[in-house]
Design a protein around this motif. Structure first.
Motif, mmCIF file in Angstrom:
data_model
loop_
_atom_site.group_PDB
_atom_site.id
_atom_site.type_symbol
_atom_site.label_atom_id
_atom_site.label_comp_id
_atom_site.label_asym_id
_atom_site.label_seq_id
_atom_site.Cartn_x
_atom_site.Cartn_y
_atom_site.Cartn_z
ATOM 1 N N GLY A 18 -25.247 19.984 -26.554
ATOM 2 C CA GLY A 18 -25.787 21.483 -26.168
ATOM 3 C C GLY A 18 -26.944 21.602 -24.991
ATOM 4 N N VAL A 19 -26.582 20.890 -24.099
ATOM 5 C CA VAL A 19 -27.554 20.717 -22.860
ATOM 6 C C VAL A 19 -26.524 20.709 -21.594
ATOM 7 C CG1 VAL A 19 -29.393 19.777 -23.950
ATOM 8 C CG2 VAL A 19 -27.842 18.267 -22.747
ATOM 9 N N HIS A 20 -27.166 20.736 -20.347
ATOM 10 C CA HIS A 20 -26.457 20.983 -18.965
ATOM 11 C C HIS A 20 -25.954 19.440 -18.684
ATOM 12 C CE1 HIS A 20 -25.358 21.416 -14.888
ATOM 13 N NE2 HIS A 20 -24.934 22.577 -15.073
ATOM 14 N N TYR A 21 -24.876 19.084 -18.228
ATOM 15 C CA TYR A 21 -24.831 17.527 -18.152
ATOM 16 C C TYR A 21 -25.795 16.790 -17.017
ATOM 17 C CZ TYR A 21 -22.788 18.640 -13.406
ATOM 18 O OH TYR A 21 -22.683 18.816 -12.122
ATOM 19 N N GLN A 22 -26.239 17.873 -16.273
ATOM 20 C CA GLN A 22 -27.479 17.263 -15.055
ATOM 21 C C GLN A 22 -28.719 16.847 -16.080
ATOM 22 O OE1 GLN A 22 -27.719 20.497 -12.427
ATOM 23 N NE2 GLN A 22 -26.784 19.359 -10.733
ATOM 24 N N THR A 23 -28.837 17.422 -17.279
ATOM 25 C CA THR A 23 -30.028 17.035 -18.046
ATOM 26 C C THR A 23 -30.147 15.711 -18.503
ATOM 27 O OG1 THR A 23 -30.444 19.127 -18.882
ATOM 28 C CG2 THR A 23 -31.208 17.634 -20.331
ATOM 29 N N VAL A 24 -28.814 15.331 -18.929
ATOM 30 C CA VAL A 24 -28.402 13.924 -19.251
ATOM 31 C C VAL A 24 -28.668 12.840 -17.947
ATOM 32 C CG1 VAL A 24 -26.675 12.087 -20.067
ATOM 33 C CG2 VAL A 24 -26.815 14.589 -21.011
ATOM 34 N N GLY A 25 -28.309 13.288 -16.893
ATOM 35 C CA GLY A 25 -28.894 12.434 -15.896
ATOM 36 C C GLY A 25 -30.023 12.498 -15.534
ATOM 37 N N TYR A 26 -30.773 13.417 -15.829
ATOM 38 C CA TYR A 26 -32.356 13.265 -15.459
ATOM 39 C C TYR A 26 -33.061 12.316 -16.297
ATOM 40 C CZ TYR A 26 -31.672 17.629 -12.441
ATOM 41 O OH TYR A 26 -31.523 18.394 -11.561
ATOM 42 N N LEU A 27 -32.408 12.732 -17.711
ATOM 43 C CA LEU A 27 -32.989 11.632 -18.833
ATOM 44 C C LEU A 27 -32.824 10.319 -18.475
ATOM 45 C CD1 LEU A 27 -31.949 13.754 -22.010
ATOM 46 C CD2 LEU A 27 -34.491 13.420 -21.382
ATOM 47 N N GLU A 28 -31.679 9.783 -18.027
ATOM 48 C CA GLU A 28 -31.319 8.364 -17.834
ATOM 49 C C GLU A 28 -32.029 7.776 -16.459
ATOM 50 O OE1 GLU A 28 -26.709 8.377 -19.284
ATOM 51 O OE2 GLU A 28 -26.974 8.634 -17.450
ATOM 52 N N ALA A 39 -34.776 14.607 -28.352
ATOM 53 C CA ALA A 39 -34.926 12.895 -28.616
ATOM 54 C C ALA A 39 -34.312 12.643 -30.054
ATOM 55 C CB ALA A 39 -36.199 12.478 -28.394
ATOM 56 N N LEU A 40 -34.528 13.247 -30.801
ATOM 57 C CA LEU A 40 -33.968 13.138 -32.190
ATOM 58 C C LEU A 40 -32.567 13.328 -32.467
ATOM 59 C CD1 LEU A 40 -36.889 14.800 -34.448
ATOM 60 C CD2 LEU A 40 -36.470 12.045 -34.187
ATOM 61 N N ARG A 41 -32.213 14.497 -31.779
ATOM 62 C CA ARG A 41 -30.891 14.767 -31.577
ATOM 63 C C ARG A 41 -29.964 13.725 -31.011
ATOM 64 N NH1 ARG A 41 -29.540 19.994 -29.156
ATOM 65 N NH2 ARG A 41 -27.332 19.665 -30.064
ATOM 66 N N ILE A 42 -30.414 13.133 -29.856
ATOM 67 C CA ILE A 42 -29.889 12.131 -29.167
ATOM 68 C C ILE A 42 -29.749 10.841 -30.008
ATOM 69 C CG2 ILE A 42 -29.855 10.467 -27.215
ATOM 70 C CD1 ILE A 42 -31.260 12.793 -25.357
ATOM 71 N N ALA A 43 -30.730 10.453 -30.692
ATOM 72 C CA ALA A 43 -30.550 9.275 -31.716
ATOM 73 C C ALA A 43 -29.572 9.449 -32.798
ATOM 74 C CB ALA A 43 -32.181 9.096 -32.246
ATOM 75 N N GLU A 44 -29.713 10.720 -33.168
ATOM 76 C CA GLU A 44 -28.790 10.916 -34.366
ATOM 77 C C GLU A 44 -27.258 10.938 -33.972
ATOM 78 O OE1 GLU A 44 -28.814 14.327 -37.663
ATOM 79 O OE2 GLU A 44 -28.407 15.136 -35.594
ATOM 80 N N TYR A 45 -27.018 11.464 -32.645
ATOM 81 C CA TYR A 45 -25.633 11.414 -32.015
ATOM 82 C C TYR A 45 -25.219 10.024 -31.876
ATOM 83 C CZ TYR A 45 -21.697 11.842 -28.464
ATOM 84 O OH TYR A 45 -20.747 11.634 -28.133
ATOM 85 N N PHE A 46 -26.151 8.877 -31.452
ATOM 86 C CA PHE A 46 -25.606 7.641 -31.431
ATOM 87 C C PHE A 46 -25.872 6.580 -32.604
ATOM 88 C CE2 PHE A 46 -26.327 8.588 -26.774
ATOM 89 C CZ PHE A 46 -25.202 8.251 -26.414
ATOM 90 N N GLU A 47 -26.404 7.308 -33.683
ATOM 91 C CA GLU A 47 -26.592 6.856 -35.083
ATOM 92 C C GLU A 47 -27.538 5.591 -34.873
ATOM 93 O OE1 GLU A 47 -22.535 6.313 -36.340
ATOM 94 O OE2 GLU A 47 -22.562 8.232 -37.368
#
Length: 66
Positions: A18-28, A39-47
């Motif tokens: 539920g974020v903008h795709y550019q946010t993912v790039g900024y994080l990476e 951060a918790l949602r990302i970890a949960e997504y990747f289990e």
């Protein structure tokens, strides 16, 4: 790295979180620090534990020698 290993595009991950795709790039690229909630949602997504995705010390760049 997790995203690339699993063949997930930035856009797919962003939509799932539920974020903008550019946010993912900024994080990476380390240009943005995720909120604790994101951060918790990302970890949960990747289990995986959140420590696998985020650390207080920088991760070595891909391709660099450890």
């Amino acid at each position: 790295m997790l995203r690339a290993e699993r063949g997930i595009s930035r856009r797919q991950l962003a939509e799932a979180l539920g974020v903008h795709y550019q946010t993912v790039g900024y994080l990476e690229r380390g240009e943005y620090s995720a909120s604790l909630y994101l951060a918790l949602r990302i970890a949960e997504y990747f289990e995986v534990p959140v420590e696998v995705v985020f650390s207080t010390t920088p991760f070595p760049r891909i391709g660099s020698e450890a």
